[in-house]
Design a protein around this motif. Sequence first.
Motif, short mmCIF file in Angstrom:
data_model
loop_
_atom_site.label_atom_id
_atom_site.label_comp_id
_atom_site.label_asym_id
_atom_site.label_seq_id
_atom_site.Cartn_x
_atom_site.Cartn_y
_atom_site.Cartn_z
N THR A 180 72.86 110.53 21.71
CA THR A 180 72.52 111.57 20.87
C THR A 180 71.15 111.57 20.04
N GLY A 181 70.64 112.62 19.44
CA GLY A 181 69.46 112.31 18.82
C GLY A 181 69.67 111.84 17.47
N GLY A 182 71.03 112.06 16.72
CA GLY A 182 71.25 110.97 15.61
C GLY A 182 71.21 109.59 15.95
N THR A 183 71.55 109.07 17.08
CA THR A 183 71.60 107.74 17.63
C THR A 183 70.30 107.19 17.43
N VAL A 184 69.41 108.00 18.28
CA VAL A 184 68.01 107.52 18.23
C VAL A 184 67.41 107.44 16.82
N GLU A 185 67.64 108.68 15.90
CA GLU A 185 67.04 108.57 14.48
C GLU A 185 67.51 107.16 13.93
N LYS A 186 68.68 106.80 14.08
CA LYS A 186 69.00 105.45 13.58
C LYS A 186 68.32 104.05 13.85
N HIS A 187 68.18 104.34 15.32
CA HIS A 187 67.24 103.19 15.90
C HIS A 187 65.86 103.07 15.21
N VAL A 188 65.43 104.19 15.37
CA VAL A 188 64.05 104.48 14.83
C VAL A 188 63.97 104.18 13.30
N ALA A 189 64.69 104.55 12.44
CA ALA A 189 64.93 103.96 11.07
C ALA A 189 64.84 102.70 10.79
N SER A 190 65.80 101.94 11.80
CA SER A 190 65.98 100.50 11.77
C SER A 190 64.55 99.73 12.22
N ILE A 191 63.82 100.48 13.45
CA ILE A 191 62.56 99.86 13.87
C ILE A 191 61.79 99.83 12.67
N PHE A 192 61.49 100.96 12.04
CA PHE A 192 60.54 101.05 10.88
C PHE A 192 60.80 99.92 9.85
N ASP A 193 62.08 99.90 9.44
CA ASP A 193 62.55 98.95 8.43
C ASP A 193 62.29 97.46 8.54
N LYS A 194 62.53 97.01 10.06
CA LYS A 194 62.14 95.73 10.39
C LYS A 194 60.71 95.45 10.62
N LEU A 195 59.92 96.41 10.91
CA LEU A 195 58.12 96.35 10.91
C LEU A 195 57.95 96.43 9.47
N GLY A 196 58.60 96.75 8.52
CA GLY A 196 57.92 96.80 7.28
C GLY A 196 57.27 98.18 7.07
N LEU A 197 57.40 99.12 7.85
CA LEU A 197 56.70 100.61 7.49
C LEU A 197 57.50 101.35 6.50
N PRO A 198 57.02 101.57 5.65
CA PRO A 198 57.75 102.32 4.39
C PRO A 198 57.86 103.96 4.67
N PRO A 199 58.86 104.45 3.99
CA PRO A 199 58.88 106.00 4.30
C PRO A 199 57.75 106.81 3.73
N GLY A 200 56.92 106.24 2.93
CA GLY A 200 55.75 107.05 2.44
C GLY A 200 54.60 107.32 3.39
N GLU A 201 54.68 106.37 4.55
CA GLU A 201 53.59 106.61 5.59
C GLU A 201 54.13 107.41 6.54
N ALA A 202 55.24 108.13 6.43
CA ALA A 202 55.73 109.27 7.05
C ALA A 202 55.09 109.54 8.61
N ASP A 203 54.11 110.52 8.54
CA ASP A 203 53.56 110.87 9.92
C ASP A 203 52.89 109.83 10.51
#
Length: 216
Positions: A180-203
């Motif tokens: 599902t798209g929701g599952t992908v969103e969770k994986h992407v959020a986890s990837i950003f977190d582990k790579l140290g990419l904060p939400p402020g860098e959005a796009d």
Amino acid sequence: MTVKVVIAEDAVLFRAGLTRLIEDHGHRVCAAVGDGDALLAAVAEHRPDVVVADIRMPPTHTDEGLRAALEIRRTHPGTGVLVLSQYIETKYTARLLAGNAAGAGYLLKERVADVAEFADALARVAAGGTALDPEVVGQLLRVSRRADGVAALTGRERHVLALMAEGRSNAGIAGALVVTGGTVEKHVASIFDKLGLPPGEADNRRVLAVLRYLSG
């Protein structure tokens, strides 16, 4: 959207085929040339949305096309660059993506045979996205020696990041993994977190994640 394109390819028949393919998809080929110098001149004259260039062109058939592509990214940052190669050459990919993967693509020439896939890659690069050949991504992953955040990713997260590197959207990733798209969103959020990419860098986070993944 009609995209303005400049083609650089020294093989006459392949160049003609690319021109026909691109124009059949409603885009406009402003110029089709056979060497790096002519490519630079055509870009300066026509200011295209995207360039499609072979890496190896005259006179030495080594990296003339790539060097022209790098010059275009430096002097015309708003022009997308999609390079084509007959072989996987990771050092060239790294040079093309150095510092910023936005508006850049690297495909094997055999990928052009899949017309829909090539047309999609062309449109993504013209719009400022990325388009990396799956085989190129796989090779880059195998040669990577990084031991930072990428190493902390799970197998599924690495797969999701590889699909991101190919230029796929969340919906495209969901379709490829049959989730599902929701599952992908969770994986992407986890990837950003582990790579140290904060939400402020959005796009920019997808591009930054891809760069982190490809660097080695």
